[in-house]
Design a protein around this motif. Structure first.
Motif, PDB file in Angstrom:
ATOM      1  N   GLY A  13       0.801  -1.227   0.000  1.00 27.01           N
ATOM      2  CA  GLY A  13       0.000   0.000   0.000  1.00 27.01           C
ATOM      3  C   GLY A  13       0.827   1.267   0.000  1.00 27.01           C
ATOM      4  N   LYS A  57     -10.256  11.154   2.692  1.00 21.68           N
ATOM      5  CA  LYS A  57     -11.200  10.939   1.596  1.00 21.68           C
ATOM      6  C   LYS A  57     -11.453  12.276   0.905  1.00 21.68           C
ATOM      7  N   SER A 105     -11.920  10.359   8.490  1.00 18.00           N
ATOM      8  CA  SER A 105     -11.122   9.426   7.686  1.00 18.00           C
ATOM      9  C   SER A 105      -9.671   9.884   7.522  1.00 18.00           C
ATOM     10  N   ALA A 131      -5.417   1.180   4.530  1.00 15.85           N
ATOM     11  CA  ALA A 131      -6.292   0.289   3.765  1.00 15.85           C
ATOM     12  C   ALA A 131      -7.685   0.881   3.550  1.00 15.85           C
ATOM     13  N   ASN A 132      -8.252   1.525   4.583  1.00 18.34           N
ATOM     14  CA  ASN A 132      -9.601   2.080   4.414  1.00 18.34           C
ATOM     15  C   ASN A 132      -9.631   3.172   3.346  1.00 18.34           C
ATOM     16  N   ARG A 148      -7.412   3.347   0.755  1.00 19.46           N
ATOM     17  CA  ARG A 148      -7.195   2.651  -0.524  1.00 19.46           C
ATOM     18  C   ARG A 148      -8.508   2.054  -1.021  1.00 19.46           C
ATOM     19  N   ASP A 149      -9.267   1.462  -0.101  1.00 22.53           N
ATOM     20  CA  ASP A 149     -10.555   0.874  -0.470  1.00 22.53           C
ATOM     21  C   ASP A 149     -11.529   1.938  -0.957  1.00 22.53           C
ATOM     22  N   TYR A 150     -11.614   3.054  -0.239  1.00 18.76           N
ATOM     23  CA  TYR A 150     -12.527   4.133  -0.625  1.00 18.76           C
ATOM     24  C   TYR A 150     -12.250   4.603  -2.054  1.00 18.76           C
ATOM     25  N   GLY A 185     -10.594   2.995  -4.360  1.00 17.18           N
ATOM     26  CA  GLY A 185     -10.443   1.900  -5.314  1.00 17.18           C
ATOM     27  C   GLY A 185      -9.038   1.784  -5.869  1.00 17.18           C
ATOM     28  N   LYS A 239      -5.745   0.277  -6.757  1.00 14.80           N
ATOM     29  CA  LYS A 239      -5.277  -1.088  -6.964  1.00 14.80           C
ATOM     30  C   LYS A 239      -3.774  -1.089  -7.198  1.00 14.80           C
ATOM     31  N   ASP A 284      -7.197   6.287  -8.561  1.00 14.97           N
ATOM     32  CA  ASP A 284      -6.974   5.066  -9.311  1.00 14.97           C
ATOM     33  C   ASP A 284      -6.860   5.477 -10.779  1.00 14.97           C
TER      34      ASP A 284
END
Length: 143
Positions: free
Chosen positions: A14, A34, A75, A91-92, A94-96, A98, A100, A116
């Motif tokens: 990450g 975010k 966040s 991680a939270n 990166r997930d928000y 997207g 990769k 992304d």
């Protein structure tokens, strides 16, 4: 002022390299959170503090301001730039966004944005800039 567009990759842990031009203005430690449109925002600490001060008063009387404050400030995470010029994106976040593998880091005046690459390419075609410029001129924003 942050400007420019840079393509990088996120490693399996990450981590992503922050471009040297951005590191100059961000410092060795900055805030990531975010952002709007599905990306992440990165702010130097002094700018982050100003943003927070701007929200403090409006949050008391405005439900939307309180809701946005929870989205934006809850966040937030402090990032340290390592010796290789990288940060670890939680991680939270990166997930928000997207995130990769391939990412775009873009300067946006007071902050950086981390996208992304596929989402950046899809959302930022800039084919309608003449129409957008006309709409901005209607509210007094001109170049």
């Amino acid at each position: 002022m942050f400007m420019g567009e840079y393509n990088h990759t996120i490693d399996p842990k990450g981590r992503v390299i922050i471009p040297a031009k951005f590191r100059e203005n961000l410092g060795s430690q900055f805030v990531i959170t975010k952002g709007l449109d599905g990306c992440l925002y990165g702010y130097p600490y002094d700018t982050w503090e100003e943003v927070g001060k701007n929200f403090q008063e409006s949050m008391k009387a405005n439900k939307e301001a309180r809701k946005f404050s929870r989205f934006f400030f809850a966040s937030a995470s402090s990032c340290d730039i390592d010796k290789q010029g990288r940060i670890l994106i939680p991680a939270n976040l990166r997930d928000y966004a997207g995130l990769k593998k391939d990412v775009v880091l873009a300067g946006n005046l007071t902050h950086i944005e981390i996208w992304d690459k596929d989402k950046w390419d899809a959302d930022n075609t800039f084919e309608d800039m003449d129409d957008v410029a006309d709409k901005l001129a209607e509210i007094g924003l001109t170049l």
